[in-house]
Structures are given as structure tokens and as C-alpha cells.
Scaffold this active site. Structure first.
Site, PDB file in Angstrom:
ATOM      1  N   TYR A   1       2.329  -7.336   1.600  1.00 32.24           N
ATOM      2  CA  TYR A   1       1.942  -6.192   0.768  1.00 32.24           C
ATOM      3  C   TYR A   1       2.479  -6.318  -0.655  1.00 32.24           C
ATOM      4  CZ  TYR A   1       1.922  -1.348  -0.964  1.00 32.24           C
ATOM      5  OH  TYR A   1       1.756  -0.213  -1.724  1.00 32.24           O
TER       6      TYR A   1
ATOM      7  N   SER B   1       2.266  -1.161  -7.392  1.00 28.89           N
ATOM      8  CA  SER B   1       3.400  -0.511  -6.712  1.00 28.89           C
ATOM      9  C   SER B   1       4.702  -1.012  -7.325  1.00 28.89           C
ATOM     10  CB  SER B   1       3.393  -0.888  -5.226  1.00 28.89           C
ATOM     11  OG  SER B   1       4.602  -0.483  -4.599  1.00 28.89           O
TER      12      SER B   1
HETATM   13  P1  NAD Z   1      -3.113   6.705   1.968  1.00 30.62           P
HETATM   14  O1  NAD Z   1      -2.977   6.189   3.343  1.00 30.62           O
HETATM   15  O2  NAD Z   1      -3.358   8.153   1.805  1.00 30.62           O
HETATM   16  O3  NAD Z   1      -4.253   5.943   1.203  1.00 30.62           O
HETATM   17  C1  NAD Z   1      -4.618   4.621   1.456  1.00 30.62           C
HETATM   18  C2  NAD Z   1      -6.098   4.617   1.732  1.00 30.62           C
HETATM   19  O4  NAD Z   1      -6.534   3.279   1.775  1.00 30.62           O
HETATM   20  C3  NAD Z   1      -6.478   5.220   3.058  1.00 30.62           C
HETATM   21  O5  NAD Z   1      -6.719   6.598   2.958  1.00 30.62           O
HETATM   22  C4  NAD Z   1      -7.744   4.469   3.391  1.00 30.62           C
HETATM   23  O6  NAD Z   1      -8.882   5.255   3.117  1.00 30.62           O
HETATM   24  C5  NAD Z   1      -7.731   3.290   2.452  1.00 30.62           C
HETATM   25  N1  NAD Z   1      -7.896   2.046   3.183  1.00 30.62           N
HETATM   26  C6  NAD Z   1      -6.939   1.283   3.761  1.00 30.62           C
HETATM   27  N2  NAD Z   1      -7.520   0.228   4.351  1.00 30.62           N
HETATM   28  C7  NAD Z   1      -8.849   0.334   4.123  1.00 30.62           C
HETATM   29  C8  NAD Z   1      -9.978  -0.453   4.464  1.00 30.62           C
HETATM   30  N3  NAD Z   1      -9.852  -1.604   5.148  1.00 30.62           N
HETATM   31  N4  NAD Z   1     -11.207  -0.022   4.085  1.00 30.62           N
HETATM   32  C9  NAD Z   1     -11.350   1.120   3.394  1.00 30.62           C
HETATM   33  N5  NAD Z   1     -10.326   1.901   3.033  1.00 30.62           N
HETATM   34  C10 NAD Z   1      -9.096   1.498   3.391  1.00 30.62           C
HETATM   35  O7  NAD Z   1      -1.805   6.260   1.198  1.00 30.62           O
HETATM   36  P2  NAD Z   1      -1.394   6.225  -0.354  1.00 30.62           P
HETATM   37  O8  NAD Z   1       0.047   6.033  -0.340  1.00 30.62           O
HETATM   38  O9  NAD Z   1      -1.989   7.340  -1.092  1.00 30.62           O
HETATM   39  O10 NAD Z   1      -2.031   4.860  -0.841  1.00 30.62           O
HETATM   40  C11 NAD Z   1      -2.861   4.759  -1.974  1.00 30.62           C
HETATM   41  C12 NAD Z   1      -2.486   3.527  -2.781  1.00 30.62           C
HETATM   42  O11 NAD Z   1      -1.193   3.739  -3.356  1.00 30.62           O
HETATM   43  C13 NAD Z   1      -2.399   2.239  -2.002  1.00 30.62           C
HETATM   44  O12 NAD Z   1      -3.002   1.193  -2.762  1.00 30.62           O
HETATM   45  C14 NAD Z   1      -0.911   1.997  -1.883  1.00 30.62           C
HETATM   46  O13 NAD Z   1      -0.619   0.629  -1.779  1.00 30.62           O
HETATM   47  C15 NAD Z   1      -0.450   2.563  -3.189  1.00 30.62           C
HETATM   48  N6  NAD Z   1       0.988   2.877  -3.231  1.00 30.62           N
HETATM   49  C16 NAD Z   1       1.492   3.833  -2.412  1.00 30.62           C
HETATM   50  C17 NAD Z   1       2.862   4.105  -2.454  1.00 30.62           C
HETATM   51  C18 NAD Z   1       3.477   5.142  -1.569  1.00 30.62           C
HETATM   52  O14 NAD Z   1       4.717   5.204  -1.525  1.00 30.62           O
HETATM   53  N7  NAD Z   1       2.721   5.973  -0.868  1.00 30.62           N
HETATM   54  C19 NAD Z   1       3.671   3.404  -3.329  1.00 30.62           C
HETATM   55  C20 NAD Z   1       3.115   2.439  -4.160  1.00 30.62           C
HETATM   56  C21 NAD Z   1       1.766   2.184  -4.087  1.00 30.62           C
END
Ligand code: NAD
Ligand code: MG
Length: 282
Positions: free
Chosen positions: A187, A174
Site C-alpha cells: 500500500y 497518503s
Molecule cells: P473508504 O473505505 O471509505 O474508501 C475507499 C473506497 O475505495 C471504498 O469505499 C471503495 O468504494 C473503493 N474501492 C476499493 N477497492 C475498490 C475496487 N477494487 N473497485 C472499486 N472501488 C474500490 O476509505 P477512505 O479512507 O476514505 O479511503 C479513501 C482514500 O483515502 C484511499 O485512496 C485511501 O488510500 C486514502 N487514504 C486514507 C487514509 C485513512 O486514514 N483513512 C489515509 C491516507 C490515505
């Protein structure tokens, strides 16, 4: 995208309840056989970035095991329908990646149900904002590390003996790794750890022909942000701090994962591909 209203969701949150809807590329992503015959595990494959990756991987010709939490079954089934429409196999494997036995079991699921494994897209993540360190519990701190860092270690360690030459591991960091928000102490730290563990593993696994790379998103419109990732009052302005002045959509991340999964990146390992609306990174 229209300005999102203030909103909040319980648990991991659902794409089905996100307003406005996010774009996962379902109506735009066109495959061209870049992952033909590949066999992938995608964690967090139900929603957000993982959903966009699942759609793109399937349309590029890959069969998939999707990991997600049991509460996200509805989202996972929507993704599964799109994968089957693309003519690919999808195995739904709900569970908690913070549980070591479950994380490790995903490898056996892929070997048994897909007949092999050559691609890991580790996208699952936990982000819960806490304003004051006095309120950051040991349990929450621990759960963030287990979900974001330990699960990666367990999955990779279990997978490596089975990964053929040419395999690809893609992790998800991230912008928070370099520009940590004061309310995301735990985080942001896990996201820096993901960059570092990936760069160490990339060197260790190079002789085995396994590449390890990272995608580092900026602010992307997903349920993570509405389910405790940000204060609800911050959501209407979410992403405005980027040079592009807007949040990204999950569909804008999928091509980065496809590139790093495919042989097009055959001489790329230990790299972090930032997809963040133009924010400078080290
Ligand atoms: P999202 O909520 O759609 O996806 C995150 C997923 O993590 C969830 O759908 C869930 O299935 C899974 N998850 C969380 N805890 C879990 C657990 N204990 N067991 C199994 N599965 C679990 O959100 P997203 O933003 O698409 O996140 C995907 C990745 O992108 C993450 O690693 C997040 O840190 C990273 N990210 C997101 C952003 C943003 O702005 N959305 C920015 C930087 C990084
Ligand atoms: Mg989800």
C-alpha cells in the site's frame, strides 16, 4: 470523537457499520457555487473521504458519477440521497476499478449521463495490512497495485481526450508515501507511486490546460481502516501519533479537494496537499 472500540469488517467495509460514526460534513458543509456546472467522476465516492468529497462537490454545484464496489450499494445510496437533496444529478456506477474495462467505462458513463466531464477525483484505494512479507501473496500485492495505481492510469488515459481546458484531476496519496508502516509494504509503495505519476502527468497535461494535484491524508476515520487496513487492536489509538493527537474526519478532507477542483487553484499543478494533523512531509 469517542475512542473507537476494536472492530473489523469484511470486504471493503461500510460507513453504515462504522462505530463511532464518521463525520462527512453532511450537517456542516456549505457550498458557495465554486464548482457550478462542473461534471465529476469520484471513485470511492460511497464512503469515507470520497463521501465527504461527493457531498461538498454537490453542494458547490457539481453533477457526479460515483464509482464504488457493488457490495457498497447501501453506502452509495445514502450519498446519492444527499447529492439529490443538494439539487444535483448523481449517477451510481458500481464496479471494480481493478478491472480495466470497468475503469475506462466510467468516462463514457460521465459523457453520456452528465453530458461531459471536467473533474476526476480518484479516491478509491485498497489497504490490507500484512505483518510478514512471507504472507503477502502475489495476488494481494497485484490487487493493491491494480486498484491504487493501474486504475488511475486507465481512468486518466481514457479521460484526457475528453477533458476541456480548465479541467482538474485530483489523486489521493497518503502520509504512507513518506512514512511507510512496516505492515503496509504494498500500500505505502502505491501511495508513493501516486505522488510521482501525478507530478509527471501535471507537467505533461499543463499545455492542454488540465491540472493534476494530489491530496495526501494522514490517519482518517473511515471503513478502510476497519476492513483490514489496520489490526483491530490498533484502532482505539488510531491517529494518536499525529501532532494533533487524534484521527481526522473525512469532512476535514473535502475542502482540499474542492480547492484543487475549482479555478481558485488555477495556477497550482503537480502539488501534494497534505491534510494529516501536522505530520512533517518532504
Ligand atoms: P473508504 O473505505 O471509505 O474508501 C475507499 C473506497 O475505495 C471504498 O469505499 C471503495 O468504494 C473503493 N474501492 C476499493 N477497492 C475498490 C475496487 N477494487 N473497485 C472499486 N472501488 C474500490 O476509505 P477512505 O479512507 O476514505 O479511503 C479513501 C482514500 O483515502 C484511499 O485512496 C485511501 O488510500 C486514502 N487514504 C486514507 C487514509 C485513512 O486514514 N483513512 C489515509 C491516507 C490515505
Ligand atoms: Mg466504501
Amino acid at each position: 470523537m469517542p475512542t473507537p472500540p476494536e472492530q473489523s469488517q469484511d470486504g471493503p467495509g461500510l460507513d453504515a457499520d462504522l462505530a463511532p460514526e464518521a463525520d462527512h460534513g453532511a450537517s456542516t458543509y456549505r457550498g458557495s457555487g465554486r464548482l457550478a456546472g462542473r461534471k465529476a467522476i469520484i471513485t470511492g465516492g460511497d464512503s469515507g473521504i470520497g463521501r465527504a468529497v461527493a457531498i461538498a462537490f454537490a453542494r458547490e454545484g457539481a453533477d457526479l458519477v460515483l464509482s464504488y464496489l457493488p457490495e457498497e450499494q447501501e453506502d452509495a445510496e445514502a450519498v446519492a440521497a444527499l447529492v439529490r437533496e443538494a439539487g444535483r444529478t448523481v449517477v451510481l456506477a458500481p464496479g471494480d476499478v481493478a478491472d480495466e474495462a470497468y475503469s475506462r467505462s466510467l468516462v463514457r458513463t460521465a459523457l453520456d449521463e452528465l453530458g461531459g466531464l471536467d473533474t476526476l477525483a480518484i479516491v478509491a484505494g485498497r489497504q490490507q495490512f500484512v505483518e510478514d512479507i512471507a504472507d503477502l501473496t502475489s495476488e494481494s500485492f497485484d490487487q493493491t497495485f491494480r486498484t491504487n495505481v493501474h486504475a488511475l492510469f486507465w481512468l486518466v488515459q481514457e479521460a484526457v481526450p475528453h477533458l476541456p481546458k480548465g479541467s482538474s484531476i485530483i489523486t489521493t496519496s497518503s502520509i504512507q508515501a513518506y512514512q511507510p508502516a512496516p505492515i503496509l509494504v504494498d500500500y505505502a509503495t502505491t501511495k508513493a507511486a501516486i505522488n510521482t505519476i501525478s507530478k509527471a502527468l501535471a507537467q505533461q497535461l499543463a499545455p492542454k490546460g488540465i491540472r493534476v494535484n494530489v491530496v495526501a491524508p494522514g490517519p482518517i476515520w473511515t471503513p478502510l481502516q476497519t476492513a483490514g487496513g489496520q489490526p483491530p487492536s490498533a484502532l482505539p489509538e488510531f491517529g494518536e501519533q499525529t501532532p494533533y493527537g487524534r484521527a481526522g474526519q473525512p469532512a476535514e478532507l473535502a475542502p482540499a479537494y474542492v480547492y484543487l477542483a475549482s479555478q481558485e487553484s488555477g495556477y497550482v499543478s503537480g502539488e501534494t496537499l497534505n491534510v494529516n494533523g501536522g505530520m512533517p512531509t518532504p
